[in-house]
Motif scaffolding. Structure first.
Motif, PDB file in Angstrom:
ATOM      1  N   UNK A   1      33.145  35.736  42.438  1.00  0.00           N
ATOM      2  CA  UNK A   1      31.859  36.131  41.862  1.00  0.00           C
ATOM      3  C   UNK A   1      31.417  37.031  40.623  1.00  0.00           C
ATOM      4  N   UNK A   2      32.684  38.244  40.829  1.00  0.00           N
ATOM      5  CA  UNK A   2      32.817  39.046  39.586  1.00  0.00           C
ATOM      6  C   UNK A   2      32.450  37.852  38.053  1.00  0.00           C
ATOM      7  N   UNK A   3      34.379  37.472  38.530  1.00  0.00           N
ATOM      8  CA  UNK A   3      34.950  36.789  37.476  1.00  0.00           C
ATOM      9  C   UNK A   3      33.309  36.203  36.098  1.00  0.00           C
ATOM     10  N   UNK A   4      32.950  34.949  37.920  1.00  0.00           N
ATOM     11  CA  UNK A   4      31.896  34.456  36.669  1.00  0.00           C
ATOM     12  C   UNK A   4      30.863  34.780  35.802  1.00  0.00           C
ATOM     13  N   UNK A   5      30.485  36.385  36.729  1.00  0.00           N
ATOM     14  CA  UNK A   5      29.438  37.340  35.951  1.00  0.00           C
ATOM     15  C   UNK A   5      29.849  38.113  35.094  1.00  0.00           C
ATOM     16  N   UNK A   6      31.266  37.758  34.460  1.00  0.00           N
ATOM     17  CA  UNK A   6      32.081  38.743  33.373  1.00  0.00           C
ATOM     18  C   UNK A   6      31.782  37.292  32.251  1.00  0.00           C
ATOM     19  N   UNK A   7      32.131  36.010  33.000  1.00  0.00           N
ATOM     20  CA  UNK A   7      31.389  34.950  31.854  1.00  0.00           C
ATOM     21  C   UNK A   7      30.940  34.724  31.440  1.00  0.00           C
ATOM     22  N   UNK A   8      29.570  34.710  31.947  1.00  0.00           N
ATOM     23  CA  UNK A   8      28.095  34.628  31.629  1.00  0.00           C
ATOM     24  C   UNK A   8      27.727  35.737  30.629  1.00  0.00           C
ATOM     25  N   UNK A   9      28.495  37.087  31.438  1.00  0.00           N
ATOM     26  CA  UNK A   9      27.865  38.187  30.625  1.00  0.00           C
ATOM     27  C   UNK A   9      28.681  38.331  29.012  1.00  0.00           C
TER      28      UNK A   9
ATOM     29  N   UNK B   1      23.984  29.425  41.806  1.00  0.00           N
ATOM     30  CA  UNK B   1      24.457  28.191  42.915  1.00  0.00           C
ATOM     31  C   UNK B   1      25.700  28.227  43.784  1.00  0.00           C
ATOM     32  N   UNK B   2      27.042  28.873  42.754  1.00  0.00           N
ATOM     33  CA  UNK B   2      27.810  29.163  44.149  1.00  0.00           C
ATOM     34  C   UNK B   2      27.979  30.213  44.582  1.00  0.00           C
ATOM     35  N   UNK B   3      27.524  31.809  44.518  1.00  0.00           N
ATOM     36  CA  UNK B   3      27.532  32.910  44.615  1.00  0.00           C
ATOM     37  C   UNK B   3      26.282  33.599  45.305  1.00  0.00           C
ATOM     38  N   UNK B   4      25.184  32.427  45.580  1.00  0.00           N
ATOM     39  CA  UNK B   4      23.599  33.164  45.650  1.00  0.00           C
ATOM     40  C   UNK B   4      23.521  34.378  46.941  1.00  0.00           C
ATOM     41  N   UNK B   5      24.478  34.878  48.005  1.00  0.00           N
ATOM     42  CA  UNK B   5      23.961  35.799  48.022  1.00  0.00           C
ATOM     43  C   UNK B   5      25.353  37.401  47.619  1.00  0.00           C
ATOM     44  N   UNK B   6      25.737  37.355  46.267  1.00  0.00           N
ATOM     45  CA  UNK B   6      26.628  37.568  45.793  1.00  0.00           C
ATOM     46  C   UNK B   6      26.042  39.258  45.482  1.00  0.00           C
ATOM     47  N   UNK B   7      26.512  40.110  44.740  1.00  0.00           N
ATOM     48  CA  UNK B   7      25.418  40.933  44.014  1.00  0.00           C
ATOM     49  C   UNK B   7      24.981  40.968  42.831  1.00  0.00           C
ATOM     50  N   UNK B   8      25.561  40.308  41.995  1.00  0.00           N
ATOM     51  CA  UNK B   8      25.364  39.509  40.984  1.00  0.00           C
ATOM     52  C   UNK B   8      24.232  38.556  40.802  1.00  0.00           C
TER      53      UNK B   8
END
Length: 293
Positions: free
Chosen positions: A128-136, A164-171
């Motif tokens: 989830x953090x890796x996906x967040x870094x992509x978006x950021x 959609x993939x990590x709806x419960x993540x802190x991000x």
């Protein structure tokens, strides 16, 4: 942010306004002599070329992170993955490479590393953090509406994928907010082009742009103006019924909007009032999306 390793090491940088706690496995009592050996032939003699263990390289990267040398740290983590591609240290180094490249504003490299991490380790706690870094990384490169908005679109796609993939993540919460900001930017671009066509009296081209905003970006701040501009364009084409419908929907949903006052004044100048045409695409769209006009 907590990575799925062991002991924590404090980093003095942040992503998305959050203080990051980089959880890393710090090897204790590393045996520097415990290294692999490679052989190369030199003048008919074989010389031993010693290769640093993965954990040594990894911890050298951590030291660079804690000293703020993010570019050098990224290179060190990339070296771990290059020399020891099948080790557990390679997985840890890949997410750290994404993070350090992001912090040093090398966004293309950050996206590359983070995307590889998500592809290789989609079930990891750090995915989830890796996906967040992509978006950021895409988000931080968004240009003003006068320029190409490809990065806005890519940021929106990346944030949506995270949600959609990590709806419960802190991000996920931050992703939802920034998704709307990226969508607002995309709507703003459509509005800019639509106004250009409207000023050039290319009404059909303008309508297509405003229609996109009304259809795809109803939750953005541009919706009120888009409805008014549709009223203007339709009225200019003599499509009074469509103009009345867009004005009526604008007045129903945003009765205090200055854009509604402008639409109302425009119709009044020709002896018309806002009125919904039930057969209009606009009335069907708003009835479907909101349950009412």
């Amino acid at each position: 942010m907590r990575l799925s390793n062991g002991t924590t090491v404090e980093a003095g940088t942040s992503v998305g306004g959050k203080a990051l706690r980089l959880a890393v496995l710090v090897a204790v009592g590393l045996s520097i002599t415990a290294c692999n050996s490679l052989f190369s032939k030199n003048e008919d003699e074989y010389a031993v070329i010693e290769e640093e263990p993965a954990e040594v390289l990894y911890n050298e990267g951590l030291i660079l992170v804690n000293s703020g040398a993010m570019r050098e740290a990224a290179e060190k983590f990339d070296e771990v993955e290059r020399i020891h591609p099948y080790s557990e240290w390679a997985r840890k180094s890949l997410i750290m490479s994404a993070y350090t490249n992001y912090e040093s504003e090398r966004y293309s490299d950050a996206i590359t590393s983070a995307r590889r991490y998500v592809t290789l380790y989609p079930g990891s706690e750090d995915a989830a953090y890796a996906q967040f870094l992509i978006a950021e990384s895409y988000y931080n490169q968004i240009a003003d509406v006068g320029r190409d908005q490809a990065r806005s679109e890519k940021a929106a796609v990346a944030y949506r994928e995270l949600i959609e993939k990590y709806p419960e993540s802190e991000y996920a919460v931050e992703a939802r907010g920034k998704l709307e900001l990226a969508r607002d930017q995309l709507a703003g671009k459509e509005m800019q082009i639509g106004r250009y066509y409207l000023n050039k009296h290319q009404y059909l081209a303008a309508i297509n742009r405003f229609k996109t905003v009304v259809s795809d970006y109803q939750t953005t701040r541009h919706i009120e103006e888009a409805l008014h501009r549709l009223t203007e364009a339709y009225y200019s084409l003599g499509l009074v019924s469509e103009a009345q419908t867009s004005a009526a929907i604008l007045g129903h949903n945003y009765p205090d909007s200055p854009w509604y006052k402008d639409s109302y004044a425009l119709l009044s100048s020709g002896g018309y009032e806002p009125e919904v045409n039930e057969g209009s695409w606009l009335s069907k769209l708003f009835r479907t999306s909101t349950g009412s006009l």
